[in-house]
Write a protein that holds these residues in place. Structure first.
Motif, mmCIF file in Angstrom:
data_model
loop_
_atom_site.group_PDB
_atom_site.id
_atom_site.type_symbol
_atom_site.label_atom_id
_atom_site.label_comp_id
_atom_site.label_asym_id
_atom_site.label_seq_id
_atom_site.Cartn_x
_atom_site.Cartn_y
_atom_site.Cartn_z
ATOM 1 N N ARG A 66 0.826 -1.208 0.000
ATOM 2 C CA ARG A 66 0.000 0.000 0.000
ATOM 3 C C ARG A 66 0.863 1.263 0.000
ATOM 4 O O ARG A 66 0.559 2.221 -0.709
ATOM 5 C CB ARG A 66 -0.935 -0.002 1.205
ATOM 6 C CG ARG A 66 -2.045 -1.041 1.114
ATOM 7 C CD ARG A 66 -3.021 -0.911 2.255
ATOM 8 N NE ARG A 66 -4.102 -1.897 2.149
ATOM 9 C CZ ARG A 66 -5.102 -1.982 3.009
ATOM 10 N NH1 ARG A 66 -5.170 -1.149 4.048
ATOM 11 N NH2 ARG A 66 -6.046 -2.907 2.840
ATOM 12 N N SER A 67 1.912 1.252 0.805
ATOM 13 C CA SER A 67 2.819 2.400 0.829
ATOM 14 C C SER A 67 3.579 2.514 -0.482
ATOM 15 O O SER A 67 3.733 3.609 -1.045
ATOM 16 C CB SER A 67 3.804 2.281 1.994
ATOM 17 O OG SER A 67 3.129 2.217 3.232
ATOM 18 N N ALA A 68 4.070 1.379 -0.983
ATOM 19 C CA ALA A 68 4.862 1.366 -2.214
ATOM 20 C C ALA A 68 4.058 1.865 -3.410
ATOM 21 O O ALA A 68 4.608 2.482 -4.334
ATOM 22 C CB ALA A 68 5.392 -0.040 -2.474
ATOM 23 N N VAL A 75 10.155 6.970 -9.857
ATOM 24 C CA VAL A 75 11.026 6.523 -8.764
ATOM 25 C C VAL A 75 10.979 5.000 -8.656
ATOM 26 O O VAL A 75 12.011 4.354 -8.422
ATOM 27 C CB VAL A 75 10.617 7.184 -7.432
ATOM 28 C CG1 VAL A 75 11.519 6.717 -6.289
ATOM 29 C CG2 VAL A 75 10.678 8.712 -7.548
ATOM 30 N N ARG A 76 9.811 4.424 -8.827
ATOM 31 C CA ARG A 76 9.709 2.954 -8.803
ATOM 32 C C ARG A 76 10.587 2.345 -9.881
ATOM 33 O O ARG A 76 11.257 1.332 -9.663
ATOM 34 C CB ARG A 76 8.255 2.515 -8.988
ATOM 35 C CG ARG A 76 7.369 2.744 -7.783
ATOM 36 C CD ARG A 76 6.156 1.815 -7.814
ATOM 37 N NE ARG A 76 5.366 1.963 -9.034
ATOM 38 C CZ ARG A 76 4.366 2.836 -9.170
ATOM 39 N NH1 ARG A 76 4.047 3.652 -8.175
ATOM 40 N NH2 ARG A 76 3.687 2.886 -10.304
ATOM 41 N N ARG A 77 10.592 2.958 -11.068
ATOM 42 C CA ARG A 77 11.417 2.431 -12.162
ATOM 43 C C ARG A 77 12.911 2.515 -11.830
ATOM 44 O O ARG A 77 13.676 1.609 -12.161
ATOM 45 C CB ARG A 77 11.130 3.203 -13.455
ATOM 46 C CG ARG A 77 9.796 2.855 -14.106
ATOM 47 C CD ARG A 77 9.726 3.371 -15.530
ATOM 48 N NE ARG A 77 9.808 4.834 -15.579
ATOM 49 C CZ ARG A 77 8.761 5.648 -15.553
ATOM 50 N NH1 ARG A 77 7.536 5.152 -15.458
ATOM 51 N NH2 ARG A 77 8.926 6.960 -15.616
ATOM 52 N N ALA A 78 13.305 3.598 -11.182
ATOM 53 C CA ALA A 78 14.718 3.763 -10.803
ATOM 54 C C ALA A 78 15.118 2.717 -9.759
ATOM 55 O O ALA A 78 16.248 2.216 -9.763
ATOM 56 C CB ALA A 78 14.959 5.171 -10.272
ATOM 57 N N ASP A 116 13.069 0.629 2.726
ATOM 58 C CA ASP A 116 12.692 -0.792 2.731
ATOM 59 C C ASP A 116 11.179 -0.956 2.592
ATOM 60 O O ASP A 116 10.692 -1.806 1.841
ATOM 61 C CB ASP A 116 13.123 -1.451 4.040
ATOM 62 C CG ASP A 116 14.622 -1.644 4.167
ATOM 63 O OD1 ASP A 116 15.332 -1.508 3.150
ATOM 64 O OD2 ASP A 116 15.079 -1.941 5.287
ATOM 65 N N THR A 117 10.448 -0.138 3.343
ATOM 66 C CA THR A 117 8.988 -0.240 3.360
ATOM 67 C C THR A 117 8.394 0.124 2.011
ATOM 68 O O THR A 117 7.327 -0.374 1.629
ATOM 69 C CB THR A 117 8.417 0.657 4.476
ATOM 70 O OG1 THR A 117 9.031 0.304 5.729
ATOM 71 C CG2 THR A 117 6.916 0.510 4.615
ATOM 72 N N LEU A 118 9.098 0.977 1.270
ATOM 73 C CA LEU A 118 8.644 1.370 -0.066
ATOM 74 C C LEU A 118 9.208 0.462 -1.164
ATOM 75 O O LEU A 118 8.949 0.682 -2.348
ATOM 76 C CB LEU A 118 9.043 2.823 -0.336
ATOM 77 C CG LEU A 118 8.392 3.852 0.592
ATOM 78 C CD1 LEU A 118 8.930 5.252 0.298
ATOM 79 C CD2 LEU A 118 6.877 3.828 0.482
ATOM 80 N N LYS A 287 3.371 11.630 0.362
ATOM 81 C CA LYS A 287 2.363 10.677 0.843
ATOM 82 C C LYS A 287 2.978 9.297 1.050
ATOM 83 O O LYS A 287 2.624 8.580 2.001
ATOM 84 C CB LYS A 287 1.199 10.604 -0.137
ATOM 85 C CG LYS A 287 0.321 11.857 -0.141
ATOM 86 C CD LYS A 287 -0.860 11.684 -1.087
ATOM 87 C CE LYS A 287 -1.743 12.942 -1.082
ATOM 88 N NZ LYS A 287 -2.900 12.788 -2.015
ATOM 89 N N ALA A 288 3.894 8.930 0.182
ATOM 90 C CA ALA A 288 4.576 7.642 0.337
ATOM 91 C C ALA A 288 5.431 7.632 1.594
ATOM 92 O O ALA A 288 5.453 6.638 2.339
ATOM 93 C CB ALA A 288 5.431 7.354 -0.893
ATOM 94 N N TYR A 289 6.142 8.732 1.847
ATOM 95 C CA TYR A 289 6.970 8.806 3.055
ATOM 96 C C TYR A 289 6.118 8.725 4.309
ATOM 97 O O TYR A 289 6.451 8.000 5.261
ATOM 98 C CB TYR A 289 7.787 10.101 3.067
ATOM 99 C CG TYR A 289 8.819 10.211 1.968
ATOM 100 C CD1 TYR A 289 9.363 9.085 1.374
ATOM 101 C CD2 TYR A 289 9.251 11.450 1.517
ATOM 102 C CE1 TYR A 289 10.312 9.179 0.372
ATOM 103 C CE2 TYR A 289 10.197 11.567 0.513
ATOM 104 C CZ TYR A 289 10.714 10.427 -0.067
ATOM 105 O OH TYR A 289 11.647 10.531 -1.063
#
Length: 331
Positions: A66-68, A75-78, A116-118, A287-289
């Motif tokens: 959910r956080s990720a 950023v996910r791609r990186a 880690d959580t993300l 929001k992710a943080y």
């Protein structure tokens, strides 16, 4: 916190840590540090020890879908987060391990938990205070974990997800017998402070209050490095050093030459200051943080990291996005 690039140059505080090996640390709120991968459990009646070596055995998080999902696609791609931390040695927040090159401390531990959580890799970049914000402005950094206080002025350019209460401390030579509760207690005193910080503003306000009341103003001296401040304190050139409570508490319990004579909210009497993960406004990451921070608060990992570095007294129960901030730039 003010800082300049150090790379492998040791400050006085780091030298003290190296001499001590594995050092004792008491929590800022008075409770002993506990939990979290300490090296060597304390014997009954003794202060626990913490690991200042390069092999930290950090407390790691688990990816939270959910956080990720809140992380922007770019950023996910990186696959990694570019995280700015302070270059100046400021234990227990951020400093160099005994190998004089590995960054360790509360900020690195918490930022690692968030990454880690993300589901991302943390990549740390130690920078001077000014360059932390330059890095955010230019897009070089995705986040800053460096004892940054939420202020109303900063909220115009940056987004914040809170993770610690902002506490300040007055540090004096051991045995001073000096108690600081407010303006009257610092009248006529010579006190060191970092420029552009919350504590500087409080000190300036106290000095003005003293003058209006017919008392002597504060003689404010500006020091940016512990290696300059603490010799001045020991020699009597200054009466006190007003700075972040975590670094003051750490120094008191490692060097054994000073004492804390008063603690205060980073907002003085106005509002409780909050320390936060900082990102460029509208970067899409705040929001992710906040979600990741709340996840580790709820699952207990955050508490273990706080306890590991003696900061349990500054814990928050909720990570808030852009809460009311302090007036001015803060520290």
């Amino acid at each position: 916190m003010r800082s300049r690039p150090l790379h492998r140059r040791r400050t006085l505080t780091t030298v003290l840590l190296l001499a001590a090996g594995s050092v004792a640390l008491t929590a800022c709120g008075g409770a002993a540090a506990s939990g979290g991968n300490r090296v060597g459990a304390a014997a009954p009646g003794r202060k626990p020890t913490i690991n200042i070596g390069p092999d930290q055995h950090r407390i790691h998080g688990v990816k939270d879908p959910r956080s990720a999902a809140l992380v922007p696609a770019r950023v996910r791609r990186a696959g990694f987060l570019r995280i700015g931390v302070g270059a100046e040695s400021s234990p227990p927040l951020s400093f160099y391990a005994t190998d004089d090159k590995t960054l360790i401390g509360f900020e690195e531990d918490l930022a690692t938990l968030v990454a880690d959580t993300l589901g991302l890799e943390p990549r740390f970049d130690p920078l001077s205070w000014e360059n932390l914000f330059v890095g955010l402005d230019s897009g070089k950094l995705d986040a800053v974990f460096a004892n940054v206080t939420v202020t109303e002025e900063r909220k115009e350019k940056y987004d914040f997800a809170t993770y610690r209460r902002d506490q300040l401390a007055m540090e004096a030579k051991k045995g001073s017998g000096w108690k600081v509760r407010g303006a009257a207690d610092v009248a006529g005193k010579t006190i060191a402070v970092g420029t552009g910080t919350n504590q500087e503003k409080i000190l300036v306000d106290w000095s003005r209050e003293n003058e209006k009341a017919g008392r002597e103003p504060v003689d404010i001296k500006y020091f940016q490095k512990p290696s300059d401040t603490y010799p001045a304190l020991q020699s009597g050139r200054i009466d006190g050093f007003f700075g972040p409570n975590p670094t003051a508490a750490y120094h008191v319990h490692t060097a054994g030459q000073t004492e804390i004579t008063g603690t205060f909210s980073g907002g003085g009497d106005r509002v409780q200051g909050k320390i936060a993960a900082t990102t460029r406004k509208d970067s899409g990451l705040v929001k992710a943080y906040a979600a990741a921070l709340q996840k580790v608060i709820d699952d207990g990992r955050y508490g273990k990291v706080l306890a590991r570095w003696g900061l349990t007294g500054e814990r928050l129960r909720t990570s808030r996005i852009n809460p009311p901030g302090l007036p001015g730039t803060g520290g």
